[in-house]
Write an enzyme that holds these catalytic residues in place. Structure first.
Site, short mmCIF file in Angstrom:
data_model
loop_
_atom_site.label_atom_id
_atom_site.label_comp_id
_atom_site.label_asym_id
_atom_site.label_seq_id
_atom_site.Cartn_x
_atom_site.Cartn_y
_atom_site.Cartn_z
N THR A 1 0.82 -1.21 0.00
CA THR A 1 0.00 0.00 0.00
C THR A 1 0.85 1.26 0.00
OG1 THR A 1 -1.51 1.24 1.42
CG2 THR A 1 -0.08 -0.29 2.54
N ASP A 2 0.26 2.36 -0.45
CA ASP A 2 0.97 3.66 -0.38
C ASP A 2 1.03 4.18 1.06
OD1 ASP A 2 -1.73 4.32 -0.07
OD2 ASP A 2 -1.76 5.84 -1.65
N GLU A 3 0.23 3.57 1.96
CA GLU A 3 0.20 4.08 3.35
C GLU A 3 1.53 3.88 4.07
OE1 GLU A 3 -3.25 3.42 5.68
OE2 GLU A 3 -4.58 3.61 3.97
N LYS B 1 2.01 -3.35 7.40
CA LYS B 1 2.32 -3.53 5.97
C LYS B 1 3.78 -3.14 5.68
CE LYS B 1 -0.11 -4.60 2.97
NZ LYS B 1 -0.50 -5.91 2.44
N TYR C 1 -2.09 -0.49 11.01
CA TYR C 1 -2.21 -1.15 9.70
C TYR C 1 -0.98 -0.87 8.84
CZ TYR C 1 -3.40 -1.60 4.75
OH TYR C 1 -3.36 -1.89 3.41
P1 NAD Z 1 -9.83 -7.35 2.08
O1 NAD Z 1 -9.85 -7.05 3.52
O2 NAD Z 1 -11.05 -7.05 1.27
O3 NAD Z 1 -9.50 -8.90 1.84
C1 NAD Z 1 -8.51 -9.57 2.58
C2 NAD Z 1 -8.68 -11.06 2.33
O4 NAD Z 1 -7.63 -11.76 3.03
C3 NAD Z 1 -10.00 -11.63 2.85
O5 NAD Z 1 -10.58 -12.49 1.89
C4 NAD Z 1 -9.60 -12.41 4.11
O6 NAD Z 1 -10.45 -13.51 4.39
C5 NAD Z 1 -8.19 -12.85 3.74
N1 NAD Z 1 -7.37 -13.11 4.92
C6 NAD Z 1 -7.21 -12.32 6.01
N2 NAD Z 1 -6.39 -12.91 6.90
C7 NAD Z 1 -6.00 -14.10 6.36
C8 NAD Z 1 -5.14 -15.14 6.78
N3 NAD Z 1 -4.52 -15.10 7.97
N4 NAD Z 1 -4.95 -16.20 5.96
C9 NAD Z 1 -5.58 -16.27 4.75
N5 NAD Z 1 -6.43 -15.33 4.32
C10 NAD Z 1 -6.63 -14.24 5.10
O7 NAD Z 1 -8.56 -6.60 1.51
P2 NAD Z 1 -8.35 -5.87 0.09
O8 NAD Z 1 -8.89 -4.49 0.18
O9 NAD Z 1 -8.79 -6.77 -0.99
O10 NAD Z 1 -6.76 -5.74 0.09
C11 NAD Z 1 -5.95 -6.82 -0.41
C12 NAD Z 1 -4.49 -6.45 -0.27
O11 NAD Z 1 -4.22 -5.25 -0.99
C13 NAD Z 1 -4.06 -6.18 1.17
O12 NAD Z 1 -2.78 -6.72 1.35
C14 NAD Z 1 -4.02 -4.66 1.28
O13 NAD Z 1 -3.07 -4.25 2.21
C15 NAD Z 1 -3.61 -4.29 -0.14
N6 NAD Z 1 -4.07 -2.97 -0.60
C16 NAD Z 1 -5.39 -2.64 -0.54
C17 NAD Z 1 -5.82 -1.41 -1.04
C18 NAD Z 1 -7.27 -1.01 -1.00
O14 NAD Z 1 -7.57 0.15 -1.31
N7 NAD Z 1 -8.20 -1.90 -0.65
C19 NAD Z 1 -4.88 -0.53 -1.60
C20 NAD Z 1 -3.53 -0.90 -1.63
C21 NAD Z 1 -3.14 -2.14 -1.15
O1 DAU Z 2 -4.20 3.96 0.47
C1 DAU Z 2 -4.41 2.58 0.36
C2 DAU Z 2 -5.27 2.10 1.51
O2 DAU Z 2 -6.61 2.55 1.23
C3 DAU Z 2 -5.25 0.58 1.68
O3 DAU Z 2 -3.95 0.18 2.01
C4 DAU Z 2 -6.24 0.15 2.77
O4 DAU Z 2 -6.28 -1.27 2.85
C5 DAU Z 2 -7.62 0.65 2.39
O5 DAU Z 2 -8.55 0.33 3.40
C6 DAU Z 2 -7.59 2.17 2.17
O6 DAU Z 2 -7.34 2.86 3.43
P1 DAU Z 2 -8.15 4.18 3.84
O7 DAU Z 2 -8.11 4.32 5.29
O8 DAU Z 2 -7.71 5.33 3.02
O9 DAU Z 2 -9.64 3.73 3.32
P2 DAU Z 2 -11.08 3.99 3.97
O10 DAU Z 2 -12.08 3.61 2.92
O11 DAU Z 2 -11.22 3.37 5.31
O12 DAU Z 2 -11.12 5.56 4.16
C7 DAU Z 2 -10.95 6.45 3.05
C8 DAU Z 2 -10.98 7.87 3.60
O13 DAU Z 2 -12.32 8.16 4.04
C9 DAU Z 2 -10.09 8.08 4.81
O14 DAU Z 2 -9.55 9.39 4.76
C10 DAU Z 2 -11.04 7.96 6.00
C11 DAU Z 2 -12.34 8.48 5.43
N1 DAU Z 2 -13.58 7.87 5.97
C12 DAU Z 2 -13.67 6.52 6.02
C13 DAU Z 2 -14.80 5.90 6.50
C14 DAU Z 2 -14.90 4.40 6.59
C15 DAU Z 2 -14.64 8.68 6.37
O15 DAU Z 2 -14.56 9.92 6.29
N2 DAU Z 2 -15.78 8.08 6.82
C16 DAU Z 2 -15.90 6.72 6.94
O16 DAU Z 2 -16.96 6.22 7.40
#
Ligand code: NAD
Ligand code: DAU
Length: 357
Positions: free
Chosen positions: A134-136, A163, A159
């Site tokens: 992630t970019d975080e 990562k 988180y």
């Molecule tokens: P998600 O939470 O939707 O899915 C995570 C999946 O991993 C689920 O299916 C869960 O059951 C599985 N899982 C969790 N713990 C496990 C374990 N111990 N063993 C096996 N499976 C397990 O997550 P996502 O949003 O699809 O993100 C996927 C990946 O991409 C993550 O590594 C996250 O850090 C990264 N990522 C997400 C975003 C985003 O915006 N969602 C952006 C950048 C990177």
């Molecule tokens: O940047 C990549 C990341 O983006 C991934 O690594 C994470 O897995 C993914 O969950 C996401 O993280 P964020 O914290 O940015 O996503 P989230 O959807 O939780 O929140 C997006 C923005 O919106 C953040 O600034 C918090 C805000 N927010 C979120 C929720 C859930 C609100 O204002 N209200 C809300 O109810």
């Protein structure tokens, strides 16, 4: 080229979209989908492809070393695409333990499995371990500037710290053992099958039900949004053409304030399904709530390296991606309903005989 790909977390949001892309676009790749099915894993999201001849689902934990070793040997895994993680920042603030376990120890367990199966047995020439990050990990930006691949790591939530730690382990396995790794650091994804705890699906669902739309702080935090299909295609590009040992930033060039995203969703729903029964635009549901602890102010990705070196850039504009996303949630209300009422967790229980769980 033939591949047998271990996809971890293939029942989560991005993993499901990735599995679907591989089954559609890579005819000679076998997909072994390992997922623990935490609250975020949803087998319903695989409907229509679960029984695909090139897809095998295994319910299991990436922290289970014996299982990981057995999977490498039994399926002759040559590629790992590692999505499995605890992914929600808010949950990491209230319950960080699972983040350390899965994101750090789970990644380490997979690296060990790959090291033993690929390196100790001399199989590494075409093998790849792609770690999805992630970019975080880069922290928070001020009003200007972008994250590049050389930006110093500065994680600020449990988180992002977990990562960042996993990224360091992945790099260490390259430098120490020569494990053929790749890392991708991506910005915020949106699109079909996203769990409705994240901003976009949460707002969509609440707005459809006439519930308050919680915006943290002043709504001025900025995220850089990428349509999930673009992210999945970028991962395939890195897998096929990326240079071993390198990291690639992936982003959508779509910086938006949270309040802008929420207002856009309200306007789109008003236009697509009409105003709610009280006749008031959905924007009136916006409610500013207490800010997230340690809330990072701004993320913005410089995705120049993957563009220059691997010829990848996003195909979807934010407007196109949001249009597709809103339409998907409107056409798949049952998917969201079953997530919100919890019934998705029983969906395939009978089929896979998990009655004892
Ligand atoms: P998600 O939470 O939707 O899915 C995570 C999946 O991993 C689920 O299916 C869960 O059951 C599985 N899982 C969790 N713990 C496990 C374990 N111990 N063993 C096996 N499976 C397990 O997550 P996502 O949003 O699809 O993100 C996927 C990946 O991409 C993550 O590594 C996250 O850090 C990264 N990522 C997400 C975003 C985003 O915006 N969602 C952006 C950048 C990177
Ligand atoms: O940047 C990549 C990341 O983006 C991934 O690594 C994470 O897995 C993914 O969950 C996401 O993280 P964020 O914290 O940015 O996503 P989230 O959807 O939780 O929140 C997006 C923005 O919106 C953040 O600034 C918090 C805000 N927010 C979120 C929720 C859930 C609100 O204002 N209200 C809300 O109810």
């Amino acid at each position: 080229m033939k591949k047998t790909v271990l996809v971890t977390g293939g029942c989560g949001f991005i993993g499901v979209n990735f599995v679907r892309l591989l089954l559609e676009a890579r005819e000679d790749w076998q997909v072994i989908n390992l997922d623990k099915l935490t609250y975020a894993g949803n087998l319903q999201s695989l409907e229509g492809v679960a029984d695909h001849p090139r897809h095998t689902f295994i319910r299991g934990d990436i922290c289970d070393a014996a299982l990981i070793d057995a999977l490498f040997t039994e399926h002759e895994i040559d590629t790992v695409v590692h999505f499995a993680a605890e992914s929600h920042v808010d949950r990491s603030i209230t319950d960080p333990d699972a983040f350390v376990r899965t994101n750090v120890f789970g990644t380490f367990t997979l690296l060990e499995g790959a090291r033993k199966y690929w390196l100790d047995q001399g199989r590494d020439s075409n093998c790849r371990f792609l770690h999805v990050s992630t970019d975080e990990v880069y922290g928070s930006l001020g009003k200007t500037g972008y994250f590049t691949e050389t930006t110093r790591y500065d994680p600020r939530s449990p988180y992002s710290a977990s990562k960042a730690s996993s990224d360091h382990f992945v790099r260490a396995y390259f430098h120490t053992y020569g494990l053929p790794i790749l890392i991708t650091n991506c910005s915020n994804n949106y699109g079909p099958y996203q769990f409705p705890e994240k901003l976009i699906p949460l707002v969509l669902n609440n707005a459809l039900q006439g519930k308050p739309l919680p915006v943290y702080g002043d709504g001025g935090n900025v995220r850089d949004w990428l349509y999930v299909r673009d992210h999945c295609e970028a991962i395939v590009r890195v897998l096929e053409h990326g240079q071993v040992g390198e990291a690639y930033n992936i982003g959508g060039h779509n910086e938006k304030k949270n309040i802008e995203v929420v207002e856009l969703l309200c306007d789109m729903l008003d236009a697509k399904v009409g105003l709610p029964a009280n006749g008031k635009p959905r924007k009136t549901l916006i409610t500013f709530v207490k800010d997230r602890l340690g809330h990072d102010r701004r993320y913005a990705i410089d995705a120049g390296k993957i563009d220059r070196e691997l010829d990848w850039r996003p195909k979807y504009t934010f407007e196109q991606g949001m249009e597709k996303t809103v339409d998907w949630y409107l056409e798949n209300k049952k998917w969201s309903e079953s997530v919100m009422d919890g019934s998705y967790q029983q969906y395939y229980a009978k089929m896979y005989d998990w009655s004892q769980d």
